[in-house]
Design a protein around this motif. Structure first.
Motif, PDB file in Angstrom:
ATOM      1  N   ALA A   1     -41.015   0.194  57.587  1.00 41.86           N
ATOM      2  CA  ALA A   1     -41.891   1.303  57.247  1.00 41.86           C
ATOM      3  C   ALA A   1     -43.329   0.780  57.196  1.00 41.86           C
ATOM      4  O   ALA A   1     -43.594  -0.288  56.629  1.00 41.86           O
ATOM      5  CB  ALA A   1     -41.485   1.895  55.901  1.00 41.86           C
ATOM      6  N   VAL A   2     -44.255   1.539  57.790  1.00 36.75           N
ATOM      7  CA  VAL A   2     -45.646   1.091  57.863  1.00 36.75           C
ATOM      8  C   VAL A   2     -46.581   2.270  57.621  1.00 36.75           C
ATOM      9  O   VAL A   2     -46.164   3.430  57.633  1.00 36.75           O
ATOM     10  CB  VAL A   2     -45.969   0.468  59.249  1.00 36.75           C
ATOM     11  CG1 VAL A   2     -45.081  -0.732  59.525  1.00 36.75           C
ATOM     12  CG2 VAL A   2     -45.835   1.501  60.362  1.00 36.75           C
ATOM     13  N   THR A   3     -47.845   1.937  57.441  1.00 37.71           N
ATOM     14  CA  THR A   3     -48.908   2.941  57.358  1.00 37.71           C
ATOM     15  C   THR A   3     -49.920   2.658  58.465  1.00 37.71           C
ATOM     16  O   THR A   3     -50.304   1.500  58.671  1.00 37.71           O
ATOM     17  CB  THR A   3     -49.615   2.884  55.988  1.00 37.71           C
ATOM     18  OG1 THR A   3     -48.648   3.097  54.956  1.00 37.71           O
ATOM     19  CG2 THR A   3     -50.699   3.945  55.897  1.00 37.71           C
ATOM     20  N   VAL A   4     -50.340   3.694  59.171  1.00 35.92           N
ATOM     21  CA  VAL A   4     -51.345   3.539  60.228  1.00 35.92           C
ATOM     22  C   VAL A   4     -52.716   3.419  59.574  1.00 35.92           C
ATOM     23  O   VAL A   4     -53.145   4.308  58.832  1.00 35.92           O
ATOM     24  CB  VAL A   4     -51.325   4.742  61.194  1.00 35.92           C
ATOM     25  CG1 VAL A   4     -52.448   4.610  62.228  1.00 35.92           C
ATOM     26  CG2 VAL A   4     -49.972   4.857  61.886  1.00 35.92           C
TER      27      VAL A   4
ATOM     28  N   ASP B   1     -43.529 -15.572  55.273  1.00 37.57           N
ATOM     29  CA  ASP B   1     -44.261 -16.080  54.111  1.00 37.57           C
ATOM     30  C   ASP B   1     -44.976 -14.932  53.397  1.00 37.57           C
ATOM     31  O   ASP B   1     -45.436 -13.979  54.021  1.00 37.57           O
ATOM     32  CB  ASP B   1     -45.307 -17.113  54.546  1.00 37.57           C
ATOM     33  CG  ASP B   1     -44.670 -18.365  55.129  1.00 37.57           C
ATOM     34  OD1 ASP B   1     -43.439 -18.529  54.981  1.00 37.57           O
ATOM     35  OD2 ASP B   1     -45.403 -19.167  55.744  1.00 37.57           O
ATOM     36  N   GLY B   2     -45.075 -15.054  52.078  1.00 38.79           N
ATOM     37  CA  GLY B   2     -45.866 -14.106  51.306  1.00 38.79           C
ATOM     38  C   GLY B   2     -45.203 -12.776  51.047  1.00 38.79           C
ATOM     39  O   GLY B   2     -45.881 -11.814  50.671  1.00 38.79           O
ATOM     40  N   GLY B   3     -43.909 -12.662  51.238  1.00 33.35           N
ATOM     41  CA  GLY B   3     -43.239 -11.385  50.991  1.00 33.35           C
ATOM     42  C   GLY B   3     -41.750 -11.518  51.183  1.00 33.35           C
ATOM     43  O   GLY B   3     -41.225 -12.583  51.511  1.00 33.35           O
ATOM     44  N   GLY B   4     -41.049 -10.404  51.023  1.00 34.16           N
ATOM     45  CA  GLY B   4     -39.601 -10.431  51.127  1.00 34.16           C
ATOM     46  C   GLY B   4     -39.084  -9.958  52.469  1.00 34.16           C
ATOM     47  O   GLY B   4     -37.892  -9.656  52.585  1.00 34.16           O
ATOM     48  N   LEU B   5     -39.939  -9.856  53.483  1.00 32.21           N
ATOM     49  CA  LEU B   5     -39.531  -9.337  54.786  1.00 32.21           C
ATOM     50  C   LEU B   5     -38.930 -10.437  55.646  1.00 32.21           C
ATOM     51  O   LEU B   5     -39.335 -11.598  55.575  1.00 32.21           O
ATOM     52  CB  LEU B   5     -40.729  -8.717  55.511  1.00 32.21           C
ATOM     53  CG  LEU B   5     -41.445  -7.565  54.785  1.00 32.21           C
ATOM     54  CD1 LEU B   5     -42.596  -7.050  55.620  1.00 32.21           C
ATOM     55  CD2 LEU B   5     -40.462  -6.439  54.467  1.00 32.21           C
ATOM     56  N   SER B   6     -37.946 -10.037  56.476  1.00 32.79           N
ATOM     57  CA  SER B   6     -37.301 -10.982  57.394  1.00 32.79           C
ATOM     58  C   SER B   6     -37.334 -10.417  58.805  1.00 32.79           C
ATOM     59  O   SER B   6     -37.304  -9.193  59.007  1.00 32.79           O
ATOM     60  CB  SER B   6     -35.850 -11.245  56.984  1.00 32.79           C
ATOM     61  OG  SER B   6     -35.794 -11.881  55.714  1.00 32.79           O
ATOM     62  N   VAL B   7     -37.361 -11.326  59.781  1.00 32.36           N
ATOM     63  CA  VAL B   7     -37.375 -10.967  61.198  1.00 32.36           C
ATOM     64  C   VAL B   7     -36.179 -11.631  61.868  1.00 32.36           C
ATOM     65  O   VAL B   7     -35.900 -12.813  61.625  1.00 32.36           O
ATOM     66  CB  VAL B   7     -38.683 -11.418  61.875  1.00 32.36           C
ATOM     67  CG1 VAL B   7     -38.600 -11.243  63.382  1.00 32.36           C
ATOM     68  CG2 VAL B   7     -39.865 -10.638  61.314  1.00 32.36           C
ATOM     69  N   VAL B   8     -35.474 -10.880  62.698  1.00 31.71           N
ATOM     70  CA  VAL B   8     -34.331 -11.404  63.441  1.00 31.71           C
ATOM     71  C   VAL B   8     -34.813 -11.776  64.848  1.00 31.71           C
ATOM     72  O   VAL B   8     -35.447 -10.980  65.537  1.00 31.71           O
ATOM     73  CB  VAL B   8     -33.191 -10.372  63.524  1.00 31.71           C
ATOM     74  CG1 VAL B   8     -32.034 -10.920  64.347  1.00 31.71           C
ATOM     75  CG2 VAL B   8     -32.728  -9.995  62.122  1.00 31.71           C
TER      76      VAL B   8
ATOM     77  N   GLY C   1     -48.350  -5.668  52.790  1.00 35.49           N
ATOM     78  CA  GLY C   1     -49.798  -5.699  52.946  1.00 35.49           C
ATOM     79  C   GLY C   1     -50.300  -6.334  54.221  1.00 35.49           C
ATOM     80  O   GLY C   1     -51.464  -6.158  54.585  1.00 35.49           O
ATOM     81  N   ARG C   2     -49.473  -7.073  54.947  1.00 30.38           N
ATOM     82  CA  ARG C   2     -49.929  -7.700  56.181  1.00 30.38           C
ATOM     83  C   ARG C   2     -50.100  -6.641  57.265  1.00 30.38           C
ATOM     84  O   ARG C   2     -49.457  -5.581  57.245  1.00 30.38           O
ATOM     85  CB  ARG C   2     -48.981  -8.801  56.625  1.00 30.38           C
ATOM     86  CG  ARG C   2     -47.733  -8.333  57.307  1.00 30.38           C
ATOM     87  CD  ARG C   2     -46.848  -9.507  57.701  1.00 30.38           C
ATOM     88  NE  ARG C   2     -46.173 -10.075  56.547  1.00 30.38           N
ATOM     89  CZ  ARG C   2     -46.147 -11.385  56.271  1.00 30.38           C
ATOM     90  NH1 ARG C   2     -46.747 -12.255  57.065  1.00 30.38           N
ATOM     91  NH2 ARG C   2     -45.502 -11.837  55.219  1.00 30.38           N
ATOM     92  N   GLU C   3     -50.999  -6.936  58.198  1.00 29.48           N
ATOM     93  CA  GLU C   3     -51.307  -5.998  59.270  1.00 29.48           C
ATOM     94  C   GLU C   3     -50.848  -6.534  60.614  1.00 29.48           C
ATOM     95  O   GLU C   3     -50.792  -7.746  60.827  1.00 29.48           O
ATOM     96  CB  GLU C   3     -52.812  -5.706  59.321  1.00 29.48           C
ATOM     97  CG  GLU C   3     -53.323  -4.973  58.090  1.00 29.48           C
ATOM     98  CD  GLU C   3     -54.802  -4.632  58.185  1.00 29.48           C
ATOM     99  OE1 GLU C   3     -55.472  -5.184  59.096  1.00 29.48           O
ATOM    100  OE2 GLU C   3     -55.281  -3.829  57.364  1.00 29.48           O
TER     101      GLU C   3
END
Length: 289
Positions: free
Chosen positions: A226-229, A178-185, A248-250
């Motif tokens: 890809a992430v930012t610490v 939810d809230g973005g275009g990311l998917s998890v397998v 933007g989710r953490e």
């Protein structure tokens, strides 16, 4: 075995342990050897003449355990018996209790709010909420395949991501967050239809993290982002990170303490195996962690 030990302060260690036998009318000839054997078993052999006030917390807890075990009960109920001990003593007593139980073969029902105690000490775990049984199973099963969001939260630390089932099949389930275009397998799960709301749970220690400074992100690999610490703390056995995804989710990560730390603000890459994804029907506990 009580949380507060509940030892008789006016009695010696020997008399505390002998109390149940005396109440059952066991004669002196049998009583003495049984008490001595039990004190040796809990490693208190030389301390029989002392009073509870002369003992450490861990020693008092072992006296309470010996007092209960010396009567050879069929079932022993332990009501949060280690909660009054400091962290180091708790760790030691967990091992002591497990070894003692295996040696004696006594069935023990151990009541605890401590996740580590539940997993270390148990052959079977019963997770309850508000008097209702949520799940019963072997420690590994309950930890790796929790039946509900409550069980997943209670045993271990996990990130919870709300989403919707986008694809189902014999090989995998794809969840669009939810809230973005990311998917998890995730692994295939029966009974989930396309469009069904789900909560994705990923254990902190299941997430691998490595530096991605100056590197391009590989394409086509599932569950790699890809992430930012945004936060890092060293806790001895683990590095604790908070990382931010592109939307933007953490998420929180527990990486091995032997690994090279990644500083705050650095670019990184995270990845987890589809087998480490826990799918829970419904919206889950809310939030992104």
């Amino acid at each position: 075995v009580f949380q507060s030990y509940a030892l008789f302060p006016h009695m010696t260690v020997f008399e505390n342990v002998a109390f149940g036998l005396r109440r059952r009318g066991v004669g002196a000839a049998e009583l003495g050897p049984r008490v001595e054997r039990m004190l040796e078993l809990v490693r208190l052999g030389p301390l029989g003449a002392r009073h509870p006030r002369e003992l450490s917390g861990g020693q008092q807890q072992r006296v309470a355990l010996a007092r209960a075990l010396v009567t050879e009960p069929r079932v022993l109920l332990l009501d949060e018996p280690l909660s009054n001990l400091d962290a180091l003593l708790r760790d030691e007593m967990r091992v002591e209790l497990k070894r003692l139980q295996e040696r004696l073969g006594t069935t023990m029902i151990f009541v605890t709010h401590d996740q580590a105690e539940a997993l270390i000490l148990s052959d079977r775990v019963v997770v309850m909420e508000a008097g209702r049984v949520e799940q019963v199973g072997r420690p590994e099963e309950v930890y790796r395949r929790p039946a509900t969001a409550f069980v997943a939260r209670f045993l271990g630390r996990a990130n919870f991501l709300a989403g919707t089932v986008a694809e189902t099949g014999a090989a995998a389930t794809v969840v669009r967050l939810d809230g973005g275009g990311l998917s998890v397998v995730a692994p295939p799960r029966a009974g989930l239809a396309v469009g069904a709301p789900v909560s994705v749970a990923i254990r902190q220690e299941a997430i691998r993290i490595e530096s991605a400074e100056g590197e391009a992100m590989p394409v086509g690999r599932p569950n790699q982002f890809a992430v930012t610490v945004v936060f890092h703390a060293f806790a001895g056995q683990a590095h604790h990170y908070v990382i931010q995804l592109a939307d933007g989710r953490e998420m929180e990560i527990a990486a091995p303490g032997s690994a090279r730390p990644l500083p705050r603000g650095s670019r990184a890459r995270v990845e987890w195996s589809p087998e480490d994804v826990i799918l829970l029907p419904g919206a889950g506990p809310g939030g992104s962690r």
